[in-house]
Motif scaffolding. Sequence first.
Motif, PDB file in Angstrom:
ATOM      1  N   UNK A 167      27.334  -4.923  29.719  1.00 51.09           N
ATOM      2  CA  UNK A 167      27.453  -3.976  30.831  1.00 51.09           C
ATOM      3  C   UNK A 167      28.794  -3.252  30.791  1.00 51.09           C
ATOM      4  N   UNK A 168      29.849  -3.954  30.435  1.00 45.86           N
ATOM      5  CA  UNK A 168      31.182  -3.340  30.409  1.00 45.86           C
ATOM      6  C   UNK A 168      31.263  -2.209  29.398  1.00 45.86           C
ATOM      7  N   UNK A 169      30.562  -2.321  28.300  1.00 41.79           N
ATOM      8  CA  UNK A 169      30.633  -1.288  27.266  1.00 41.79           C
ATOM      9  C   UNK A 169      29.572  -0.201  27.447  1.00 41.79           C
ATOM     10  N   UNK A 170      28.703  -0.350  28.446  1.00 43.65           N
ATOM     11  CA  UNK A 170      27.645   0.620  28.658  1.00 43.65           C
ATOM     12  C   UNK A 170      26.455   0.420  27.739  1.00 43.65           C
ATOM     13  N   UNK A 171      26.409  -0.699  27.019  1.00 45.28           N
ATOM     14  CA  UNK A 171      25.298  -0.983  26.110  1.00 45.28           C
ATOM     15  C   UNK A 171      24.076  -1.498  26.856  1.00 45.28           C
ATOM     16  N   UNK A 172      24.291  -2.239  27.935  1.00 41.71           N
ATOM     17  CA  UNK A 172      23.196  -2.882  28.659  1.00 41.71           C
ATOM     18  C   UNK A 172      22.221  -1.845  29.215  1.00 41.71           C
ATOM     19  N   UNK A 173      21.011  -1.871  28.717  1.00 36.79           N
ATOM     20  CA  UNK A 173      19.941  -0.973  29.156  1.00 36.79           C
ATOM     21  C   UNK A 173      18.666  -1.796  29.221  1.00 36.79           C
ATOM     22  N   UNK A 174      18.448  -2.517  30.314  1.00 37.51           N
ATOM     23  CA  UNK A 174      17.323  -3.460  30.367  1.00 37.51           C
ATOM     24  C   UNK A 174      15.977  -2.769  30.277  1.00 37.51           C
ATOM     25  N   UNK A 175      15.094  -3.383  29.509  1.00 42.21           N
ATOM     26  CA  UNK A 175      13.736  -2.891  29.356  1.00 42.21           C
ATOM     27  C   UNK A 175      12.903  -4.022  28.792  1.00 42.21           C
ATOM     28  N   UNK A 176      11.763  -4.323  29.426  1.00 41.68           N
ATOM     29  CA  UNK A 176      10.892  -5.364  28.905  1.00 41.68           C
ATOM     30  C   UNK A 176      10.243  -4.906  27.609  1.00 41.68           C
ATOM     31  N   UNK A 177      10.240  -5.784  26.603  1.00 38.20           N
ATOM     32  CA  UNK A 177       9.593  -5.480  25.338  1.00 38.20           C
ATOM     33  C   UNK A 177       8.496  -6.496  25.075  1.00 38.20           C
ATOM     34  N   UNK A 178       7.517  -6.085  24.322  1.00 38.90           N
ATOM     35  CA  UNK A 178       6.457  -6.996  23.925  1.00 38.90           C
ATOM     36  C   UNK A 178       6.914  -7.778  22.713  1.00 38.90           C
ATOM     37  N   UNK A 179       6.805  -9.095  22.780  1.00 33.15           N
ATOM     38  CA  UNK A 179       7.177  -9.942  21.659  1.00 33.15           C
ATOM     39  C   UNK A 179       5.952 -10.134  20.789  1.00 33.15           C
ATOM     40  N   UNK A 180       6.050  -9.686  19.545  1.00 37.52           N
ATOM     41  CA  UNK A 180       4.915  -9.772  18.622  1.00 37.52           C
ATOM     42  C   UNK A 180       5.175 -10.854  17.600  1.00 37.52           C
ATOM     43  N   UNK A 181       4.115 -11.550  17.208  1.00 33.07           N
ATOM     44  CA  UNK A 181       4.225 -12.539  16.147  1.00 33.07           C
ATOM     45  C   UNK A 181       2.997 -12.465  15.275  1.00 33.07           C
ATOM     46  N   UNK A 182       3.120 -12.965  14.031  1.00 33.21           N
ATOM     47  CA  UNK A 182       1.964 -12.987  13.148  1.00 33.21           C
ATOM     48  C   UNK A 182       2.094 -12.020  11.995  1.00 33.21           C
ATOM     49  N   UNK A 183       1.046 -12.003  11.187  1.00 33.42           N
ATOM     50  CA  UNK A 183       1.067 -11.202   9.989  1.00 33.42           C
ATOM     51  C   UNK A 183       0.394  -9.863  10.189  1.00 33.42           C
ATOM     52  N   UNK A 184       0.631  -8.956   9.270  1.00 36.90           N
ATOM     53  CA  UNK A 184       0.006  -7.639   9.333  1.00 36.90           C
ATOM     54  C   UNK A 184      -1.486  -7.788   9.086  1.00 36.90           C
ATOM     55  N   UNK A 185      -2.284  -7.252   9.998  1.00 40.46           N
ATOM     56  CA  UNK A 185      -3.734  -7.335   9.838  1.00 40.46           C
ATOM     57  C   UNK A 185      -4.198  -6.452   8.690  1.00 40.46           C
ATOM     58  N   UNK A 186      -5.265  -6.827   7.993  1.00 44.57           N
ATOM     59  CA  UNK A 186      -5.741  -6.013   6.875  1.00 44.57           C
ATOM     60  C   UNK A 186      -6.337  -4.695   7.367  1.00 44.57           C
ATOM     61  N   UNK A 194       0.817  -1.221   0.000  1.00 40.73           N
ATOM     62  CA  UNK A 194       0.000   0.000   0.000  1.00 40.73           C
ATOM     63  C   UNK A 194       0.851   1.272   0.000  1.00 40.73           C
ATOM     64  N   UNK A 195       2.127   1.150  -0.397  1.00 41.62           N
ATOM     65  CA  UNK A 195       3.004   2.300  -0.399  1.00 41.62           C
ATOM     66  C   UNK A 195       3.381   2.798   0.983  1.00 41.62           C
ATOM     67  N   UNK A 196       3.049   2.030   2.034  1.00 39.85           N
ATOM     68  CA  UNK A 196       3.247   2.508   3.406  1.00 39.85           C
ATOM     69  C   UNK A 196       4.050   1.559   4.279  1.00 39.85           C
ATOM     70  N   UNK A 197       4.021   0.261   3.984  1.00 40.72           N
ATOM     71  CA  UNK A 197       4.621  -0.731   4.863  1.00 40.72           C
ATOM     72  C   UNK A 197       5.661  -1.551   4.117  1.00 40.72           C
ATOM     73  N   UNK A 198       6.810  -1.784   4.757  1.00 42.25           N
ATOM     74  CA  UNK A 198       7.844  -2.649   4.169  1.00 42.25           C
ATOM     75  C   UNK A 198       7.700  -4.053   4.732  1.00 42.25           C
ATOM     76  N   UNK A 199       7.382  -4.992   3.872  1.00 43.03           N
ATOM     77  CA  UNK A 199       7.293  -6.400   4.232  1.00 43.03           C
ATOM     78  C   UNK A 199       7.967  -7.218   3.144  1.00 43.03           C
ATOM     79  N   UNK A 200       8.436  -8.400   3.497  1.00 39.73           N
ATOM     80  CA  UNK A 200       8.931  -9.327   2.493  1.00 39.73           C
ATOM     81  C   UNK A 200       8.406 -10.725   2.793  1.00 39.73           C
ATOM     82  N   UNK A 201       8.910 -11.708   2.061  1.00 37.52           N
ATOM     83  CA  UNK A 201       8.388 -13.067   2.201  1.00 37.52           C
ATOM     84  C   UNK A 201       8.704 -13.699   3.548  1.00 37.52           C
TER      85      UNK A 201
END
Length: 207
Positions: free
Chosen positions: A188-207, A40-47
Amino acid sequence: MTDQSTRAQAAPGDAALRAMFAARKQVFIDLLKWDLPALDGRFELDQFDNPHARYLILLDPDDLRHRASARLLPTTAPHLLGDLYPHLCPDGAPSGEAVWEISRFCLDPAQSAAERLDARNQLVSALADHALHNGIREYVGIAEARWFAKISGFGWSCRALGPALPGSAGPILAFGIRIDADTLPGLQRTGTWTPLGLKLEGGELAP
């Protein structure tokens, strides 16, 4: 599965996915000029955006705007490295139940440089945490050589799986990231570690 974040609880799954696919279109098609289809010219998806895919999505806590995301694919199913880029691995692309592919690592371009760095570190931390809690022992992926140098500096154990070869936007290579008891201390040694819970999403883009 990572802990569901309060940042994502108010957004239906399809809203989080739509925000991610729209951001991917902005980054990979509009900004980086990758030759990819746009729904739809708006979303990037592939196979590979199919029922096997899982997504880690970081949303802004106030307006639920997409900040960062990544796609995870089991290497026991079709995935980029194994199906389209096996030539990047002279010894064969790693695969197995404990090996997953990272692709479409996307940082929303509307953020400031400081916000992008924060979002990147949160997403990297979530990837490590997700792996440690779900029996993933290695991540694999494909990256431009310059991006691989950044990935290697995050603090986890990252290695090239073969030489860099010409790509459409410069040299690309396959990489592997070992996940073990040293992963979090390394971040942690490099200062990259920034814990935060994320929502794990699965499935296809809804119409």
